[in-house]
Design a protein around this motif. Sequence first.
Motif, PDB file in Angstrom:
ATOM      1  N   GLY A 227      -0.279  -1.069   0.796  1.00  0.00           N
ATOM      2  CA  GLY A 227       0.824  -1.904   0.354  1.00  0.00           C
ATOM      3  C   GLY A 227       0.488  -3.227  -0.374  1.00  0.00           C
ATOM      4  N   GLU A 228      -0.487  -3.776   0.307  1.00  0.00           N
ATOM      5  CA  GLU A 228      -1.047  -5.217  -0.278  1.00  0.00           C
ATOM      6  C   GLU A 228      -2.398  -5.540  -0.113  1.00  0.00           C
ATOM      7  OE1 GLU A 228       0.718  -9.770   0.087  1.00  0.00           O
ATOM      8  OE2 GLU A 228       1.343  -8.501   1.520  1.00  0.00           O
ATOM      9  N   MET A 251       2.781   2.166   4.893  1.00  0.00           N
ATOM     10  CA  MET A 251       3.758   3.170   4.511  1.00  0.00           C
ATOM     11  C   MET A 251       3.387   4.416   3.577  1.00  0.00           C
ATOM     12  SD  MET A 251       6.195   0.908   1.799  1.00  0.00           S
ATOM     13  CE  MET A 251       5.457   0.089   0.340  1.00  0.00           C
ATOM     14  N   PHE A 252       4.309   5.123   3.643  1.00  0.00           N
ATOM     15  CA  PHE A 252       4.167   6.318   2.771  1.00  0.00           C
ATOM     16  C   PHE A 252       5.146   5.993   1.554  1.00  0.00           C
ATOM     17  CE2 PHE A 252       3.248   8.670   6.632  1.00  0.00           C
ATOM     18  CZ  PHE A 252       1.977   9.690   5.963  1.00  0.00           C
ATOM     19  N   PHE A 253       4.439   6.103   0.531  1.00  0.00           N
ATOM     20  CA  PHE A 253       5.063   5.476  -1.028  1.00  0.00           C
ATOM     21  C   PHE A 253       4.228   6.443  -1.980  1.00  0.00           C
ATOM     22  CE2 PHE A 253       6.991   2.338  -3.705  1.00  0.00           C
ATOM     23  CZ  PHE A 253       8.230   2.466  -3.232  1.00  0.00           C
ATOM     24  N   TRP A 257       1.884   2.766  -6.688  1.00  0.00           N
ATOM     25  CA  TRP A 257       2.046   1.318  -6.193  1.00  0.00           C
ATOM     26  C   TRP A 257       1.017   0.641  -5.587  1.00  0.00           C
ATOM     27  CZ3 TRP A 257       5.781  -2.067  -7.491  1.00  0.00           C
ATOM     28  CH2 TRP A 257       5.923  -3.292  -6.762  1.00  0.00           C
ATOM     29  N   GLU A 258       0.260   1.353  -4.933  1.00  0.00           N
ATOM     30  CA  GLU A 258      -1.007   0.932  -4.334  1.00  0.00           C
ATOM     31  C   GLU A 258      -1.968   0.732  -5.593  1.00  0.00           C
ATOM     32  OE1 GLU A 258      -1.935  -0.022  -0.987  1.00  0.00           O
ATOM     33  OE2 GLU A 258      -3.120   1.555  -0.423  1.00  0.00           O
ATOM     34  N   TYR A 286       5.507   0.512 -12.464  1.00  0.00           N
ATOM     35  CA  TYR A 286       4.941  -0.200 -11.426  1.00  0.00           C
ATOM     36  C   TYR A 286       4.008  -1.434 -11.834  1.00  0.00           C
ATOM     37  CZ  TYR A 286       6.764   3.715  -8.531  1.00  0.00           C
ATOM     38  OH  TYR A 286       7.380   4.411  -8.080  1.00  0.00           O
ATOM     39  N   MET A 287       3.553  -1.566 -12.798  1.00  0.00           N
ATOM     40  CA  MET A 287       2.682  -2.678 -13.313  1.00  0.00           C
ATOM     41  C   MET A 287       3.484  -3.892 -13.547  1.00  0.00           C
ATOM     42  SD  MET A 287      -0.054  -4.165 -13.529  1.00  0.00           S
ATOM     43  CE  MET A 287      -1.535  -3.083 -13.285  1.00  0.00           C
TER      44      MET A 287
END
Length: 329
Positions: A227-228, A251-253, A257-258, A286-287
């Motif tokens: 996530g980060e 998380m599951f996502f 995003w990653e 997402y970017m």
Amino acid sequence: MRRFTDSEVLSGIVHEALGSETRVVGVDRLRGGSKKGVYRVHTSGSRTASVIVYSWAEAENFWPAAEAVDPAHPFAPASGLGPFLAAQRKLDGLGVRVPEVLLADDSRRRHPADVAVVEDVAGGTLEALLKTDPARASNAVSELAAMLDVMHQQHSQHYGRVDVLERGDRASGDSCEQLVLERAVDDLAEAAEREPGIGSAATSLHDRLQELAARVAPRAQHGLIHGELGPDHVLVDASGHPVLIDIEGLMFFDVEWEHVFLQLRFGDQYPALFHSGLDPARLDLYMLAMRLSLVAGPLRLLDGDFPHRTAMQEIAEHNAKEALALLDS
């Protein structure tokens, strides 16, 4: 004035983790944490020369209080012993290297906050190693890519933080892309009030977000993401192996995003982390959303007394320029 965790409290916590024969000979509060205090405690008379202590005390959190935040929301502030331990168990079970937990305490007997004592990974950050020893860092990046493949290939029909799903709760929202769009619209509105360039292009940026979101097709499965994950959130141990830290947001996502965050933070090293099969439409949405988040978030942090202000201001200014550049792409 903020009161951070003092040496006496840290000594008691470390004695409990390592034994009463352990003597604390020094304490360093490490730079960089914005949601928890991170302390390196130097010891003698124990099996290790130092340990890391995490303190989730209120005074250690520099973020302004958020109003009416659903704690199960994937983008809710991820902080505390519960999310940390759930993430640590999940990653350790997958064979993904994380610091060993030596003590986890939510009893508030020694300290009025949750605390954990973990292994001190001695090799420093991957970010630093990329500058000082590129060849050794390259090997660690290759191993990191393999770790990420393991994580991203873990699938769930439900998205949400690991601790939320572990206790049987469901994350709010209709889809990952909808949550990202909603957050991006909020970030845009907040950034437009604070950053003149974003403010003058707010309508165009809003329209662009809606256009990109309309291109995203539904998806039924989600991967496990940090996530980060920047090179500052990867340590390198004495054997050169990468170790993930700041894992509370696991998380599951959507793995896209990653990947947009990896691309921003790893720069020239990102091709070693890229893998095929990513959805271009999600990457585009997402970017832009990530750029807007990296304008609004740092500016929000500067509303308080976060000490490293110049760095946060530079992050906001850089990402504002990059967000505007995406209007022409």
